[in-house]
Design a protein around this motif. Structure first.
Motif, PDB file in Angstrom:
ATOM      1  N   ILE A  55     -17.835  19.897  11.558  1.00 18.49           N
ATOM      2  CA  ILE A  55     -19.141  19.358  11.155  1.00 18.49           C
ATOM      3  C   ILE A  55     -19.165  17.851  11.341  1.00 18.49           C
ATOM      4  O   ILE A  55     -20.121  17.292  11.891  1.00 18.49           O
ATOM      5  CB  ILE A  55     -19.442  19.726   9.690  1.00 18.49           C
ATOM      6  N   ARG A  56     -18.121  17.208  10.878  1.00 18.62           N
ATOM      7  CA  ARG A  56     -18.072  15.754  10.982  1.00 18.62           C
ATOM      8  C   ARG A  56     -18.153  15.298  12.439  1.00 18.62           C
ATOM      9  O   ARG A  56     -18.868  14.337  12.778  1.00 18.62           O
ATOM     10  CB  ARG A  56     -16.780  15.245  10.320  1.00 18.62           C
ATOM     11  N   ARG A  57     -17.467  15.983  13.323  1.00 22.00           N
ATOM     12  CA  ARG A  57     -17.466  15.578  14.729  1.00 22.00           C
ATOM     13  C   ARG A  57     -18.814  15.851  15.400  1.00 22.00           C
ATOM     14  O   ARG A  57     -19.253  15.061  16.253  1.00 22.00           O
ATOM     15  CB  ARG A  57     -16.322  16.286  15.459  1.00 22.00           C
ATOM     16  N   LYS A  58     -19.467  16.946  15.032  1.00 26.04           N
ATOM     17  CA  LYS A  58     -20.809  17.200  15.560  1.00 26.04           C
ATOM     18  C   LYS A  58     -21.760  16.083  15.162  1.00 26.04           C
ATOM     19  O   LYS A  58     -22.560  15.604  15.967  1.00 26.04           O
ATOM     20  CB  LYS A  58     -21.341  18.543  15.034  1.00 26.04           C
ATOM     21  N   LEU A  59     -21.680  15.680  13.905  1.00 27.04           N
ATOM     22  CA  LEU A  59     -22.534  14.607  13.429  1.00 27.04           C
ATOM     23  C   LEU A  59     -22.202  13.288  14.105  1.00 27.04           C
ATOM     24  O   LEU A  59     -23.098  12.501  14.425  1.00 27.04           O
ATOM     25  CB  LEU A  59     -22.401  14.465  11.911  1.00 27.04           C
ATOM     26  N   HIS A  60     -20.905  13.057  14.329  1.00 25.00           N
ATOM     27  CA  HIS A  60     -20.505  11.798  14.959  1.00 25.00           C
ATOM     28  C   HIS A  60     -21.026  11.713  16.395  1.00 25.00           C
ATOM     29  O   HIS A  60     -21.386  10.633  16.871  1.00 25.00           O
ATOM     30  CB  HIS A  60     -18.982  11.660  14.946  1.00 25.00           C
ATOM     31  N   GLU A  61     -21.065  12.836  17.069  1.00 25.52           N
ATOM     32  CA  GLU A  61     -21.564  12.858  18.444  1.00 25.52           C
ATOM     33  C   GLU A  61     -23.077  12.644  18.507  1.00 25.52           C
ATOM     34  O   GLU A  61     -23.596  12.206  19.534  1.00 25.52           O
ATOM     35  CB  GLU A  61     -21.228  14.202  19.100  1.00 25.52           C
ATOM     36  N   ASN A  62     -23.762  12.948  17.424  1.00 28.26           N
ATOM     37  CA  ASN A  62     -25.233  12.896  17.428  1.00 28.26           C
ATOM     38  C   ASN A  62     -25.756  12.061  16.257  1.00 28.26           C
ATOM     39  O   ASN A  62     -26.453  12.564  15.377  1.00 28.26           O
ATOM     40  CB  ASN A  62     -25.804  14.305  17.353  1.00 28.26           C
ATOM     41  N   PRO A  63     -25.434  10.764  16.234  1.00 32.38           N
ATOM     42  CA  PRO A  63     -25.875   9.913  15.129  1.00 32.38           C
ATOM     43  C   PRO A  63     -27.377   9.643  15.186  1.00 32.38           C
ATOM     44  O   PRO A  63     -27.964   9.549  16.263  1.00 32.38           O
ATOM     45  CB  PRO A  63     -25.091   8.616  15.355  1.00 32.38           C
ATOM     46  N   GLU A  64     -27.994   9.552  14.009  1.00 31.27           N
ATOM     47  CA  GLU A  64     -29.427   9.284  13.902  1.00 31.27           C
ATOM     48  C   GLU A  64     -29.664   8.203  12.857  1.00 31.27           C
ATOM     49  O   GLU A  64     -29.012   8.174  11.812  1.00 31.27           O
ATOM     50  CB  GLU A  64     -30.177  10.560  13.519  1.00 31.27           C
ATOM     51  N   LEU A  65     -30.603   7.315  13.135  1.00 34.51           N
ATOM     52  CA  LEU A  65     -30.906   6.212  12.228  1.00 34.51           C
ATOM     53  C   LEU A  65     -31.736   6.699  11.036  1.00 34.51           C
ATOM     54  O   LEU A  65     -32.164   7.848  10.982  1.00 34.51           O
ATOM     55  CB  LEU A  65     -31.640   5.109  12.978  1.00 34.51           C
ATOM     56  N   GLY A  66     -31.951   5.789  10.076  1.00 32.50           N
ATOM     57  CA  GLY A  66     -32.662   6.122   8.859  1.00 32.50           C
ATOM     58  C   GLY A  66     -34.033   6.725   9.083  1.00 32.50           C
ATOM     59  O   GLY A  66     -34.825   6.212   9.881  1.00 32.50           O
ATOM     60  N   TYR A  67     -34.304   7.808   8.373  1.00 27.66           N
ATOM     61  CA  TYR A  67     -35.547   8.576   8.448  1.00 27.66           C
ATOM     62  C   TYR A  67     -35.758   9.244   9.803  1.00 27.66           C
ATOM     63  O   TYR A  67     -36.834   9.762  10.080  1.00 27.66           O
ATOM     64  CB  TYR A  67     -36.762   7.710   8.093  1.00 27.66           C
ATOM     65  N   GLU A  68     -34.712   9.245  10.642  1.00 26.21           N
ATOM     66  CA  GLU A  68     -34.750   9.958  11.916  1.00 26.21           C
ATOM     67  C   GLU A  68     -33.717  11.088  11.952  1.00 26.21           C
ATOM     68  O   GLU A  68     -33.459  11.663  12.999  1.00 26.21           O
ATOM     69  CB  GLU A  68     -34.480   8.991  13.076  1.00 26.21           C
ATOM     70  N   GLU A  69     -33.153  11.433  10.810  1.00 28.39           N
ATOM     71  CA  GLU A  69     -32.021  12.364  10.752  1.00 28.39           C
ATOM     72  C   GLU A  69     -32.475  13.824  10.821  1.00 28.39           C
ATOM     73  O   GLU A  69     -32.064  14.666  10.012  1.00 28.39           O
ATOM     74  CB  GLU A  69     -31.200  12.148   9.470  1.00 28.39           C
ATOM     75  N   PHE A  70     -33.320  14.152  11.787  1.00 27.06           N
ATOM     76  CA  PHE A  70     -33.877  15.498  11.877  1.00 27.06           C
ATOM     77  C   PHE A  70     -32.827  16.527  12.309  1.00 27.06           C
ATOM     78  O   PHE A  70     -32.737  17.612  11.738  1.00 27.06           O
ATOM     79  CB  PHE A  70     -35.077  15.507  12.834  1.00 27.06           C
ATOM     80  N   GLU A  71     -32.028  16.196  13.321  1.00 27.24           N
ATOM     81  CA  GLU A  71     -30.985  17.123  13.758  1.00 27.24           C
ATOM     82  C   GLU A  71     -29.862  17.200  12.728  1.00 27.24           C
ATOM     83  O   GLU A  71     -29.259  18.261  12.522  1.00 27.24           O
ATOM     84  CB  GLU A  71     -30.436  16.689  15.122  1.00 27.24           C
ATOM     85  N   THR A  72     -29.588  16.073  12.082  1.00 25.65           N
ATOM     86  CA  THR A  72     -28.572  16.057  11.025  1.00 25.65           C
ATOM     87  C   THR A  72     -28.965  16.988   9.887  1.00 25.65           C
ATOM     88  O   THR A  72     -28.166  17.816   9.436  1.00 25.65           O
ATOM     89  CB  THR A  72     -28.387  14.631  10.485  1.00 25.65           C
ATOM     90  N   SER A  73     -30.197  16.868   9.416  1.00 25.95           N
ATOM     91  CA  SER A  73     -30.636  17.729   8.312  1.00 25.95           C
ATOM     92  C   SER A  73     -30.752  19.184   8.753  1.00 25.95           C
ATOM     93  O   SER A  73     -30.540  20.100   7.948  1.00 25.95           O
ATOM     94  CB  SER A  73     -31.966  17.230   7.747  1.00 25.95           C
ATOM     95  N   LYS A  74     -31.043  19.410  10.029  1.00 27.25           N
ATOM     96  CA  LYS A  74     -31.085  20.785  10.537  1.00 27.25           C
ATOM     97  C   LYS A  74     -29.701  21.421  10.456  1.00 27.25           C
ATOM     98  O   LYS A  74     -29.552  22.578  10.030  1.00 27.25           O
ATOM     99  CB  LYS A  74     -31.584  20.790  11.979  1.00 27.25           C
TER     100      LYS A  74
END
Length: 445
Positions: A55-74
């Protein structure tokens, strides 16, 4: 009165007058101290550890800025769905609030921030950021992974939850005031306490550090445009030089701390941005400066804000320039100081001592960094601590907000276990005793 009713009445009176503690009734002190150890063992199992790392590595590959974390929250919602954990979404644009337990009071929360930073990653590895100009350079990817790890542990040990745990996945910690928006959206309704942690690459692995009372400073941001009159550098008398005015502003701002602040009241004013001009022989029409100011007292923070504006406007006027000052009150609200609740500090020490041993629990001095976790602490008791993630294989340890920032993934089980242990212990110790016979029960004597 029948025999059975007489026995019941005796039991009822005993319960009323002696009020046995629910936590003692449920678990012995030995069993209570073993909960964090068992949670840590669970988090270290290869199945769970590898899952958190993934999970951590998936998130690290796809960082999103504040209030843009749509893929992160998905991704977060998908994992909660797999675990059978209910949640609310969206909360404060991209935030997610999960729920585990009875759905009834008491309510306690654990929080992870989700946003990345506007940096170009310079670490070459298999899971480098795929989003140009964006990077998880502060460990928020690890924070999310650890909170999901805690969710998994708690879901598998639901019988220990004497209440409800809320899982707060928060957007926009990096200056966006995401915590405040989560509060405004009702994320902490009925919550009695909240816990949060931060990765600390300078602390050894298997250590935590925190303190009771003031931990991190309150902070604000400012930007000023200083306008003059551009012209040729060889004939400055025909121009009004905004660079000179800005230089005087910067020097004068430093006097706010050195000559106006109480030396025992820690404060910082830093100008970290200076933009203007583009040629060696041209005086520009305007320049832009910006920076941050910090203090441990909210009153000092407000005073600094007022004086920063007065100094910028005044010094610009002395040099015949105009100035406008922006404090980003909507986009970047003033962060209050992070102040840890003293009773939660005692709870933290007990739980951390069970996880790390007494030698692994360190007291720390206050730090001038800031955290929007402080917004939570303004409305309910909260506790924030640092989790050691030092990688001994690295000769130099990059600081947070560096394009070379890295974390030690071996720390993920410790964070997950701490999160889970803190809320379980809190719920067990915060139970209010309800004597048998109250509520919906009715007896005819």
């Amino acid at each position: 009165m029948g025999f059975s009713k007489g026995v019941f009445l005796i039991v009822y009176l005993l319960l009323v007058f002696f009020k046995p503690s629910l936590s003692n009734f449920s678990l012995s002190s030995k069993e209570l101290s073993e909960v964090p150890i068992n949670f840590l063992k669970s988090a270290k199992k290869s199945e769970v550890f590898d899952w958190m790392v993934g999970i951590r590595r998936k998130l690290h590959e796809n960082p999103e800025l504040g209030y843009e974390e749509f893929e992160t929250s998905k991704l977060i919602r998908e994992e909660l769905d797999k675990m059978g954990i209910s949640y609310k979404y969206p909360v404060a644009v991209t935030g997610v609030v999960g729920s585990i337990g009875s759905g009834k009071p008491p309510f306690v929360a654990i929080r992870a921030d989700m946003d990345a930073l506007p940096l170009q990653e310079k670490v070459e590895w298999a899971h480098k950021s795929k989003n140009p100009g964006k990077m998880h350079a502060c460990g928020h990817d690890a924070h999310v992974a650890m909170l999901l790890g805690a969710a998994r542990i708690l879901q598998e040990n639901r019988e220990l939850l004497k209440g409800t745990v809320l899982l707060v996945f928060q957007p926009a910690e990096e200056g966006g005031g995401g915590a405040k928006k989560m509060i405004d959206a009702g994320a902490l309704e009925n919550v009695e306490a909240i816990f949060g942690l931060h990765a600390a690459s300078h602390l050894p692995l298997a250590e935590v550090a925190s303190r009771s009372g003031p931990l991190l400073a309150g902070s604000g941001f400012f930007e000023a445009v200083i306008s003059g009159k551009g012209g040729h550098a060889a004939i400055p008398q025909h121009s009004i030089d905004p660079i000179l005015a800005a230089s005087n502003v910067i020097v004068s701002l430093q006097h706010l701390v050195s000559r106006e602040a109480d030396p025992l009241d820690s404060q910082v004013v830093t100008v970290a941005k200076f933009q203007g001009g583009g040629a060696f022989n041209v005086i520009p029409d305007s320049v832009t400066i910006g920076g941050t100011f910090r203090a441990f007292l909210k009153e000092s923070l407000i005073q600094l804000k007022q004086r920063i504006e007065e100094v910028i406007m005044g010094q610009a006027a002395v040099q015949r320039c105009n100035a406008t000052v922006n404090f980003f009150s909507k986009e970047k609200p003033l962060f209050p100081p992070t102040v840890n609740d003293k009773d939660l500090h005692k709870l933290f020490q007990k739980v951390a001592g069970d996880v790390f041993g007494t030698d692994g629990v360190k007291d720390m001095q206050p730090v001038m960094g800031s955290e929007d976790f402080a917004f939570f602490q303004e409305v309910i008791p909260g506790y924030f601590f640092f989790l050691g993630m030092k990688d001994d294989t690295m000769k130099q340890i990059p600081s947070p907000h560096s394009p070379y920032f890295r974390i030690n993934e071996d720390a993920l089980p410790y964070g997950a276990a701490m999160h889970a242990s803190l809320v379980v212990r809190y719920l067990l110790e915060s139970q209010t005793e309800t004597p048998m016979g109250t509520g919906d029960f009715h007896d005819e004597l």
